[in-house]
Design a protein around this motif. Structure first.
Motif, PDB file in Angstrom:
ATOM      1  N   LYS A 299       0.796  -1.226  -0.095  1.00  5.87           N
ATOM      2  CA  LYS A 299       0.295  -0.409  -0.149  1.00  5.87           C
ATOM      3  C   LYS A 299       0.791   0.784  -0.403  1.00  5.87           C
ATOM      4  N   ALA A 303       1.008   4.092  -2.613  1.00  8.73           N
ATOM      5  CA  ALA A 303       0.387   5.589  -2.217  1.00  8.73           C
ATOM      6  C   ALA A 303       1.531   6.719  -2.427  1.00  8.73           C
ATOM      7  N   LEU A 434      -6.895   2.056  -2.478  1.00  6.78           N
ATOM      8  CA  LEU A 434      -6.438   3.269  -2.291  1.00  6.78           C
ATOM      9  C   LEU A 434      -7.475   4.431  -3.347  1.00  6.78           C
ATOM     10  N   GLN A 437      -9.398   5.324   0.200  1.00  7.53           N
ATOM     11  CA  GLN A 437      -9.284   6.449   0.417  1.00  7.53           C
ATOM     12  C   GLN A 437      -9.293   7.266   0.622  1.00  7.53           C
ATOM     13  N   THR A 440     -11.123   9.915   3.419  1.00 10.40           N
ATOM     14  CA  THR A 440     -10.566   9.464   4.720  1.00 10.40           C
ATOM     15  C   THR A 440      -9.599  10.339   5.560  1.00 10.40           C
ATOM     16  N   TYR A 442      -6.581   9.448   5.032  1.00 13.13           N
ATOM     17  CA  TYR A 442      -5.461   8.289   4.403  1.00 13.13           C
ATOM     18  C   TYR A 442      -4.519   8.754   4.156  1.00 13.13           C
ATOM     19  N   PHE A 443      -4.375   9.875   3.586  1.00 14.07           N
ATOM     20  CA  PHE A 443      -3.127  10.273   2.391  1.00 14.07           C
ATOM     21  C   PHE A 443      -2.864  11.140   3.565  1.00 14.07           C
ATOM     22  N   GLU A 444      -3.601  12.147   3.860  1.00 14.68           N
ATOM     23  CA  GLU A 444      -2.909  13.478   5.026  1.00 14.68           C
ATOM     24  C   GLU A 444      -1.871  12.695   6.400  1.00 14.68           C
ATOM     25  N   SER A 445      -2.943  11.311   6.441  1.00 10.45           N
ATOM     26  CA  SER A 445      -2.198  10.396   8.081  1.00 10.45           C
ATOM     27  C   SER A 445      -0.810  10.350   7.300  1.00 10.45           C
ATOM     28  N   LEU A 446      -0.302   9.794   6.272  1.00 15.02           N
ATOM     29  CA  LEU A 446       0.793   9.100   5.393  1.00 15.02           C
ATOM     30  C   LEU A 446       1.770  11.076   5.444  1.00 15.02           C
TER      31      LEU A 446
END
Length: 975
Positions: A299, A303, A434, A437, A440, A442-446
């Motif tokens: 992932k 990502a 992806l 996400q 959600t 998700y990408f900001e948390s990455l």
């Protein structure tokens, strides 16, 4: 596939790779421990590779030198250079070897069953039974050796890899990339340079070199890959019986170690060379680098490819835009390198200054934090995902067989976990995940976790130093002289004798008996039939279309072509600039970042280019046609969006946007400089041809050194030049983007034609109107310059060119054979093997242009003298039928390349525009197929004509060019 009867192997894993129309199998060879991976499908372009995990323990470049050396003869094939014999005499569609930071890979590909088996045999023998143990000269030729012609001469270093890496380390981007990798992994093998640092290569001993092979080149440390349509059982049995069964399994300690994350960010500074006339101002590289988990997280692996697009790589991406707006650097680049165990995300500001470091870091952190707090652009994520999914499904890798690219990608997981070879081959489920996400967080948390909070990071700064190359050369010269002074007379004589022995080895010819051990196909194995040409002229509402009816799996490939013949010579660079800004600047309806995202959400991409087509029926008239082309691809159902976005780019671009124009000019100048450093051989050849060829002068003025000079002048004097720039861009756009100046090339199946035709009618109505002005065709003035173009490089790119048709010598198909003979025989032996250059090439085309070029060459005058010797070489050219056939087979391996649907369409259109008929191709094919020794000897007249033109251009070391300045008409700094 059944493994019945394959007792030598055990099946470890099976995978249904339906998205790749393949079945995957992972096996283990029981006796030797070799890992074997199969991808079974109906692709006729078969691929074999064998790779080894080769972590370097120092920076002497032993993995790289080994990669070169094992291909210099083996037990079953004891000739000095079986690799070259294969290039000259096989129908390969790919043949090479590659050294990476943690692995060395030997891949081959071919559509011919017999040829494929031959290639497998030579490569397996090369890696397991190389001649390196019998001939130390191989190590000294490919790696490094002392160069001393006589006891009174100055002592020097030479060697193919040594000179290649001198060239690589002359590039600031190359220095930066290596420093980033080394800085982030100080406790693992990534801290070392697998390619070799020229400062350390001469520390490698012959015995250390052999020990490396003994340790790592064993089946227990190997990764064998077979792809395509073939009898897999037969291949596996052959591998077992002939090679793998000869070895017992051993433990090989080659595991790629995990770097423990840092507690705090590292900072490293390094210098690179600029020429004596370059400025140190605005010439520093600033980089921000983060380690992103491991490549075994499927992932994260994808990502961060999406985040690279959304944050940095796409035009208008927020990180790039913020740095540009802050005036930090003139070119913002970056990358996500997931081809190593612990991937790296990098942000790079080129043409910056050291004092901007804190601002650089602050802008990155503030921009990323703002994105985390307020959300990432969802359309950018959607566009990035669609872009990668389109590429995955289309599987168009240009000239590289897709089976090769799949095999290389599998190493991104297989090398680090032998139970997960297919991890990244099943990308569609991950892409679907992806997509879910996007909304959600998700990408900001990455971003927060890996790009902001993560302390496993480095700040690497590469600063310019004037005269660094000259200083280092002087220090090396002094060190070598000091070493020589410490030697006894007998020790000096030994170095001279060793060099004589190396030269004798290089000049000795392999025996006929040994040469005949390399398998060669016969002329009868080559089809007399030519590849089909798919050109069908149509007229769509008064617009000329050339349609290419090809099975494209539901994708339409459209090219709108606008004639440039009315653009005056003094404005050609502006046509190049117009092409460069289109798609990278705001339009009426979109900011440029939004435009790029909108295109990639719905299509496979849109791009622009300037193309040149010579009328081969009128070569003496120097007739050619230049076009501005906008190309795009999309599913048939998205043709309306594709053409709408093409029209947006052509008709709505805000060419008066001064701020954005200046940004693009700065980026262009930077990218052209990088191109000249990495592809100096083709740059020099084009420049030399431009002294006498209107076609080459046009290309040089729109994409070469002539173009760069205009870009540099405008960028450095933008305030005075901007009004002229904008006026010229608008005038050219208005004069060429007209319905009566357009034709269309379109590739699809029959069912994809109608949607395109409807959109062509619409776009016709939305182009510039008015009566077409009949203009005088562009008259181009050429001037012979014979330039020596100085850079901070430690090596040269040496070009000698000329037009043979201008001097009364006709073109013939046999010239395609001559290209193979020279590039892999005469030039290879004299420029590469004896001269130490990394590469050498030649070419001859239908309009009479011929050239000889060298790549990363330590020599200059000596290489020019080698070119002069070609005529005598050809006059005395003597070859038996077997060798003549070999050259012919090698020629067809270049001609008969497998093509993707889009490349079939492009080839057909290219032939149409150049007025090349089926009869011409058929005639040339027969000329090649029937060629004999006397036909090659007759080509001495062609080479003589090329040399008589006395056109040359050299890009390289300012010291070397100054030494030989009498050779040139003009000597100047390139940048």
């Amino acid at each position: 596939m059944t493994i019945l009867g394959l007792d030598a192997y055990e099946m470890m894993q099976e995978a249904d790779l339906s998205d790749l129309k393949s079945k995957g199998y992972l096996l283990r060879h029981k006796k030797s421990g070799a890992r074997v991976l199969l991808m079974e499908n109906d692709d006729n372009n078969k691929v074999f590779s064998i790779g080894f995990r080769t972590p370097p323990s120092d920076s002497t470049g032993v993995p790289h030198i080994m990669e070169h050396s094992v291909l210099c003869g083996s037990k079953d094939f004891p000739v000095k250079d079986p690799f070259v014999e294969l290039v000259k005499g096989s129908l390969n569609t790919f043949l090479n070897a590659m050294t990476y930071p943690d692995k060395t890979v030997y891949p081959v590909a071919s559509c011919n069953d017999i040829d494929f088996q031959n290639l497998m045999h030579v490569y397996m023998d090369a890696v397991f039974y190389p001649n390196i143990y019998q001939y130390e000269e191989i190590f000294r030729q490919e790696g490094w050796s002392y160069k001393l012609e006589s006891p009174d001469d100055s002592l020097e270093y030479n060697g193919v890899v040594y000179n290649e890496m001198k060239g690589a380390f002359s590039s600031p981007e190359g220095v930066l990339d290596r420093m980033i990798l080394n800085s982030l992994f100080p406790d693992t093998s990534y801290a070392n340079e697998s390619g070799g640092d020229p400062d350390f290569i001469p520390e490698l001993t012959y015995e250390q070199f052999l020990d490396f092979h003994r340790k790592y080149y064993h089946p227990s440390n190997s990764y064998i890959y077979l792809y395509g349509s073939m009898n897999m059982k037969e291949k596996l049995n052959w591998l077992d019986e002939n090679y793998l069964s000869k070895f017992d399994k051993i433990e090989v300690d080659s595991e790629i170690q995990f770097q423990k994350p840092f507690d705090k960010v590292k900072e490293i500074e390094m210098t690179y060379s600029i020429s004596s006339e370059e400025t140190e101002l605005d010439n520093t590289y600033l980089s921000y680098n983060k380690v992103i988990g491991t490549s075994l997280d499927e992932k994260l692996y994808l990502a961060f490819q999406i985040l690279d697009y959304a944050l940095l790589s796409a035009p208008g991406a927020p990180l790039k835009k913020a740095l540009v707006d802050a005036g930090i650097g003139k070119d913002i680049m970056g990358s996500y390198d997931n081809g190593i165990y612990q991937p790296i995300f990098s942000v790079v500001a080129k043409n910056a200054n050291l004092e901007q470091k804190e601002n650089f870091l602050g802008v990155i952190k503030d921009t990323l934090q703002n994105i985390v707090d307020n959300g990432i652009n969802k359309k950018a994520l959607e566009a990035g995902i669609n872009y990668h999914e389109f590429r995955f499904r289309e599987a168009d890798f240009g000239n590289y067989p897709k089976g090769l690219m799949y095999g290389l990608q599998m190493f991104d997981s297989w090398l680090y976990d032998e139970e997960k070879p297919f991890l990244h081959m099943e990308a569609i489920p991950t892409l679907e995940f992806l997509k879910t996400q996007i909304e959600t967080g998700y990408f900001e948390s990455l971003i927060q976790t890996y790009l902001l909070d993560n302390t496993h990071a480095s700040i690497v700064i590469v600063k310019p130093e004037k005269g660094r190359t000259a200083r280092l050369d002087r220090e090396l010269e002094e060190a070598l002289q000091k070493y020589k002074d410490s030697l006894s007379e007998s020790e000096i004589n030994k170095i001279v004798k060793d060099m004589e022995a190396l030269r004798e080895y290089q000049e000795s010819e392999s025996s006929k008996e040994d040469l005949e051990k390399i398998p060669v196909l016969s002329r009868e194995d080559i089809s007399k039939e030519i590849e089909p040409i798919y050109n069908e002229e149509k007229e769509i509402d008064g617009i000329k279309m050339v349609y290419h009816n090809i099975d494209t799996n539901g994708i339409g490939y459209a090219t709108l072509m606008f004639d440039l013949s009315g653009i005056p010579e003094e404005k050609l660079a502006y046509a190049g600039l117009l092409q460069a800004v289109m798609g990278l600047i705001d339009t009426t309806n979109y900011e440029y970042g939004e435009l790029f995202n909108e295109i990639n959400i719905h299509t496979g991409g849109i791009g622009t280019s300037l193309e040149l087509y010579a009328d081969v029926t009128k070569v003496r008239d120097k007739d050619f046609r230049a076009t501005f082309e906008i190309k795009g691809k999309a599913l048939y159902s998205k043709m309306d969006v594709l053409f709408s976005m093409m029209r947006e780019v052509l008709m709505e671009t805000k060419l008066e946007d001064e701020k954005r124009l200046k940004e693009i000019l700065s980026m262009l100048k930077s990218r052209l400089q990088m191109s000249f450093q990495s592809s100096g051989h083709t740059t020099a050849a084009l420049r030399a041809l431009s002294y006498d060829s209107p076609l080459a002068k046009f290309k040089d003025d729109t994409d070469g050194i002539g173009y760069y000079q205009v870009v540099k002048e405008i960028e450095e004097n933008f305030e005075e030049k901007k009004e002229e720039l904008i006026s010229n861009l608008k005038d050219i756009a208005a004069s060429i983007f007209r319905a009566d100046n357009m034709m269309v090339s379109y590739t699809s199946e029959e069912k994809g034609l109608e949607p395109a035709c409807e959109e062509i009618k619409k776009i016709k109505a939305n182009l510039h109107e008015g009566e077409r002005v009949v203009e005088t065709p562009c008259i181009i003035h050429c001037k012979k310059r014979n330039e020596g173009l100085k850079t901070s490089s430690k090596v040269q790119y040496v070009a000698r060119v000329g037009n043979f048709i201008d001097r009364g010598v006709p073109y013939s198909g046999a010239l395609q054979i001559l290209k193979v003979i020279l590039s892999y025989d005469y030039l290879w032996q004299n420029v590469r093997v004896k001269g130490g250059a990394y590469g050498c090439m030649s070419s001859f085309n239908r309009v009479g242009e011929g050239y000889f070029i060298s790549y990363r060459d330590p020599n200059l005058k000596k290489t020019m003298e080698t070119y002069e010797g070609i005529v005598d070489y050809l006059k005395d050219f003597t070859v038996d039928e077997r060798d003549m056939t070999k050259y012919i087979i090698g020629t067809f391996s270049n001609i008969d390349r497998p093509m993707t649907p889009s490349s079939k369409g492009d080839r057909s259109m290219n032939l149409y525009m150049n007025h090349v008929s089926e009869d011409m191709i058929r005639k040339e094919r027969l000329e090649i197929l029937k060629a004999q020794q006397e036909d090659i000897r007759a080509l001495a007249d062609v080479v003589s004509a090329v040399l008589k033109a006395d056109q040359l251009c050299v890009i390289g070391s300012e010291e070397k060019i100054e030494e030989q300045k009498d050779m040139f008409g003009e000597v100047k700094i390139l940048f």
